[in-house]
Design a protein around this motif. Structure first.
Motif, PDB file in Angstrom:
ATOM      1  N   ASN A  46     -12.160   9.341  -4.463  1.00  0.00           N
ATOM      2  CA  ASN A  46     -10.750   9.182  -4.087  1.00  0.00           C
ATOM      3  C   ASN A  46      -9.812   9.364  -5.284  1.00  0.00           C
ATOM      4  N   MET A  47      -9.892  10.527  -5.899  1.00  0.00           N
ATOM      5  CA  MET A  47      -9.107  10.815  -7.104  1.00  0.00           C
ATOM      6  C   MET A  47      -7.609  10.823  -6.854  1.00  0.00           C
ATOM      7  N   SER A  48      -7.174  10.985  -5.594  1.00  0.00           N
ATOM      8  CA  SER A  48      -5.741  11.101  -5.325  1.00  0.00           C
ATOM      9  C   SER A  48      -5.016   9.779  -5.427  1.00  0.00           C
ATOM     10  N   ILE A  49      -5.738   8.674  -5.420  1.00  0.00           N
ATOM     11  CA  ILE A  49      -5.094   7.364  -5.489  1.00  0.00           C
ATOM     12  C   ILE A  49      -4.841   7.006  -6.943  1.00  0.00           C
ATOM     13  N   PHE A  50      -3.569   6.697  -7.264  1.00  0.00           N
ATOM     14  CA  PHE A  50      -3.301   6.432  -8.667  1.00  0.00           C
ATOM     15  C   PHE A  50      -2.705   5.073  -8.961  1.00  0.00           C
ATOM     16  N   PHE A  51      -2.345   4.270  -7.958  1.00  0.00           N
ATOM     17  CA  PHE A  51      -1.927   2.898  -8.207  1.00  0.00           C
ATOM     18  C   PHE A  51      -2.566   2.011  -7.155  1.00  0.00           C
ATOM     19  N   LEU A  52      -3.130   0.912  -7.576  1.00  0.00           N
ATOM     20  CA  LEU A  52      -3.807   0.015  -6.638  1.00  0.00           C
ATOM     21  C   LEU A  52      -3.335  -1.411  -6.833  1.00  0.00           C
ATOM     22  N   VAL A  53      -3.407  -2.198  -5.757  1.00  0.00           N
ATOM     23  CA  VAL A  53      -3.249  -3.643  -5.835  1.00  0.00           C
ATOM     24  C   VAL A  53      -4.539  -4.237  -5.338  1.00  0.00           C
ATOM     25  N   PHE A  54      -4.846  -5.423  -5.518  1.00  0.00           N
ATOM     26  CA  PHE A  54      -5.935  -6.314  -5.205  1.00  0.00           C
ATOM     27  C   PHE A  54      -6.350  -6.329  -3.737  1.00  0.00           C
ATOM     28  N   ILE A  55      -7.488  -6.978  -3.502  1.00  0.00           N
ATOM     29  CA  ILE A  55      -7.825  -7.461  -2.159  1.00  0.00           C
ATOM     30  C   ILE A  55      -8.254  -8.906  -2.305  1.00  0.00           C
ATOM     31  N   ASP A  72      -7.741 -16.696   8.972  1.00  0.00           N
ATOM     32  CA  ASP A  72      -7.736 -15.376   9.583  1.00  0.00           C
ATOM     33  C   ASP A  72      -6.678 -14.479   8.974  1.00  0.00           C
ATOM     34  N   VAL A  73      -6.010 -14.956   7.914  1.00  0.00           N
ATOM     35  CA  VAL A  73      -5.009 -14.170   7.207  1.00  0.00           C
ATOM     36  C   VAL A  73      -5.587 -13.707   5.877  1.00  0.00           C
ATOM     37  N   PHE A  74      -5.493 -12.438   5.580  1.00  0.00           N
ATOM     38  CA  PHE A  74      -5.939 -11.958   4.287  1.00  0.00           C
ATOM     39  C   PHE A  74      -4.998 -10.870   3.815  1.00  0.00           C
ATOM     40  N   SER A  75      -4.921 -10.725   2.512  1.00  0.00           N
ATOM     41  CA  SER A  75      -4.049  -9.729   1.910  1.00  0.00           C
ATOM     42  C   SER A  75      -4.875  -8.524   1.511  1.00  0.00           C
ATOM     43  N   GLN A  76      -4.459  -7.373   1.957  1.00  0.00           N
ATOM     44  CA  GLN A  76      -5.182  -6.149   1.640  1.00  0.00           C
ATOM     45  C   GLN A  76      -4.627  -5.503   0.380  1.00  0.00           C
ATOM     46  N   ARG A  77      -5.496  -4.763  -0.257  1.00  0.00           N
ATOM     47  CA  ARG A  77      -5.081  -3.970  -1.401  1.00  0.00           C
ATOM     48  C   ARG A  77      -3.993  -2.987  -0.973  1.00  0.00           C
ATOM     49  N   LEU A  78      -3.027  -2.772  -1.820  1.00  0.00           N
ATOM     50  CA  LEU A  78      -1.970  -1.787  -1.575  1.00  0.00           C
ATOM     51  C   LEU A  78      -2.102  -0.644  -2.572  1.00  0.00           C
ATOM     52  N   PHE A  79      -1.757   0.541  -2.147  1.00  0.00           N
ATOM     53  CA  PHE A  79      -1.785   1.665  -3.075  1.00  0.00           C
ATOM     54  C   PHE A  79      -0.764   2.713  -2.668  1.00  0.00           C
ATOM     55  N   VAL A  80      -0.448   3.568  -3.597  1.00  0.00           N
ATOM     56  CA  VAL A  80       0.345   4.752  -3.294  1.00  0.00           C
ATOM     57  C   VAL A  80      -0.466   5.963  -3.697  1.00  0.00           C
ATOM     58  N   THR A  91      -2.038   0.292   2.888  1.00  0.00           N
ATOM     59  CA  THR A  91      -3.077  -0.697   2.688  1.00  0.00           C
ATOM     60  C   THR A  91      -4.396   0.011   2.431  1.00  0.00           C
ATOM     61  N   GLU A  92      -5.426  -0.762   2.119  1.00  0.00           N
ATOM     62  CA  GLU A  92      -6.736  -0.158   1.841  1.00  0.00           C
ATOM     63  C   GLU A  92      -7.317   0.540   3.060  1.00  0.00           C
ATOM     64  N   THR A  93      -6.855   0.192   4.253  1.00  0.00           N
ATOM     65  CA  THR A  93      -7.318   0.867   5.466  1.00  0.00           C
ATOM     66  C   THR A  93      -6.417   2.044   5.814  1.00  0.00           C
ATOM     67  N   THR A  94      -5.596   2.462   4.859  1.00  0.00           N
ATOM     68  CA  THR A  94      -4.650   3.580   4.970  1.00  0.00           C
ATOM     69  C   THR A  94      -3.581   3.351   6.033  1.00  0.00           C
TER      70      THR A  94
END
Length: 474
Positions: free
Chosen positions: A3-12, A19-27, A36-39
């Protein structure tokens, strides 16, 4: 490398027993949305709580976040250090030991941890400013400012502490970069936020109005997305969609967020009225014994209201924005009885939580949940006839697959639409951004030009509408 096209990420981060969780964010390169990590597209509907860490107790934080969760907010913007190096929270804990930025106070940051965790429990992200810009840009002779070295180390400390948390970093703090030294300090802090064990949180910069972060930092590798502040200086801030046109031309393409639009209940051009004596008044003529504004007429240009909030929110999203941050004058400064204020208020912070503009954010979320970011693009050519770049400007978005067209009519303007932009015939409806209701107009063919005239009177205050044109499902 995957996945070379992803250049900024946030956590998971997944919370146990929740039942609440925070997904990784990216641009992603070339995209104008945050995902989100699930696009899935991430819908940034923020709230401005700059002084939260200064003023609120834990109990007040819980009450505040409950209210914002219920209204559908997804990002809370707050400043870890709003004051100087001796800033203290509601419990008297200072941010640094002995005002030394290389010695963060664990007690203070345990409180920051609490706020971040409470936001995460509600599925919200914290847009955290490491410091307000007055601690980098000393224009009052206070001293005790950051330098390149300690700014980098502070950024690294924050990065490592919140590497697995729902945090988006926002540098700046209502300041533009005016000297090379300022630029180097912000650049060092940005690199520090990237260099820690985490180093994957999204990062941007918050300027003053009407300015964008891209003026200085667009090509910095740590700048994930751009931020504009449309500000508090006039009604109908056309700079919003003008910046939208600029961002379409930048290389590389990055998402952008309107992170400080006009605040609800703040006086227009409030800084012009700091000196009461210039207007033949005393403070007690304007401000009541309870500390709230009693003479609204003193502020000659009036106040921003829910109508202004809606215009700026929809102009942002209908101009390609990835996010919009609501603000209320009392809430950003968490104004309480007997405390100090930066800008005079109409209400105390807790009384302002349910103001109409905040309630309208529900309807913004409803619309863009049905028509998600990333599924459409700005296309002004759908509008037939003149559409000047002024306060009457009509904004239009078209589905990538041409299955829908949306038009925002901020004054209830009639509009002629080129229906050939729809992939097939279908239905037309009016979406009421004040109520979140939909009224069907009827059948439309996907050919020719058709005139649509919204309910209400053209130009009537608060008479904004969204026209929805949808092709029938095949």
């Amino acid at each position: 490398m995957k996945n070379m096209s992803i250049f900024f990420l946030v956590f998971i981060s997944i919370l146990p027993n929740s039942d609440v969780f925070s997904q990784r964010l990216f641009v992603t390169l070339g995209k104008t949305i945050i995902e989100t990590e699930t696009t899935e597209p991430f819908l940034w509907i923020g709230d401005t709580a700059w002084e939260l860490f200064n003023d609120l107790t834990k109990e007040e934080v819980v009450s505040y976040l409950d209210n914002r969760e219920e209204k559908g907010f997804t990002v809370i913007q707050a400043t870890i250090m709003m004051g100087g190096f001796n800033q203290r929270n509601a419990y008297g804990d200072s941010i640094f030991l002995n005002m030394d930025p290389t010695r963060p106070n664990e007690k203070y940051f345990e409180y920051v941890d609490f706020v971040v965790d409470e936001a995460e429990r509600r599925g919200m992200y914290m847009g955290l400013l490491p410091t307000w810009a007055n601690n980098v840009v000393d224009r009052n002779g206070r001293g005790a400012n950051f330098n390149v070295e300690n700014a980098f180390n502070y950024g690294k400390f924050l990065s490592e502490r919140y590497k697995d948390k729902p945090v988006i970093w926002i540098l700046g703090g209502d300041r533009n970069v005016q000297t090379d030294q300022e630029y180097l300090i912000w650049k060092a802090m940005g690199k520090g936020l990237q260099s820690g064990v985490g180093g994957k949180n999204l990062i941007s910069y918050h300027p003053t109005a009407p300015i964008s972060s891209h003026f200085w930092f667009h090509n910095e590798p740590w700048l994930s997305f751009n931020i504009i502040q449309s500000g508090h200086f006039k009604k109908f801030q056309t700079e919003i969609y003008e910046f939208g046109m600029v961002f379409q031309q930048l290389i590389p393409i990055k998402p952008w967020v309107n992170a400080e639009p006009a605040y609800e209940d703040i006086p227009v051009l409030f800084w012009h009225f700091d000196d009461y004596s210039q207007f033949g008044k005393k403070k007690e003529d304007v401000i009541g014994e309870d500390g709230l504004i009693k003479d609204k007429d003193f502020f000659q240009h009036g106040f921003f209201d829910d109508y202004d909030i809606r215009i700026e929110a929809y102009w942002t999203f209908f101009s390609g924005g990835a996010g919009y941050t609501y603000g209320n004058n009392a809430i950003w400064q968490m104004y309480k009885p007997g405390t100090r204020y930066a800008v005079p208020c109409l209400n105390f912070w807790d009384e302002a939580l349910d103001r109409p503009g905040a309630e309208d954010m529900r309807h913004v979320k409803k619309l863009f949940t049905r028509f998600p970011l990333g599924s459409f693009h700005v296309d002004q050519s759908v509008i037939y006839g003149t559409n000047f770049l002024d306060e009457d400007n009509i904004r239009a978005i078209v589905a990538n697959d041409k299955s829908f067209i949306l038009l925002y009519l901020n004054k209830g303007q009639e509009v002629s639409v080129n229906l050939s932009k729809l992939v097939g015939s279908g239905t037309a409806s009016w979406y009421n951004p004040r109520e979140g209701t939909i009224d069907e107009i009827g059948f439309v063919e996907n050919k020719g030009i058709r005139l649509f005239d919204p309910p209400g009177e053209f130009g009537q205050h608060g008479n904004d509408w969204i026209l929805i044109l949808e092709a029938a499902q095949m």
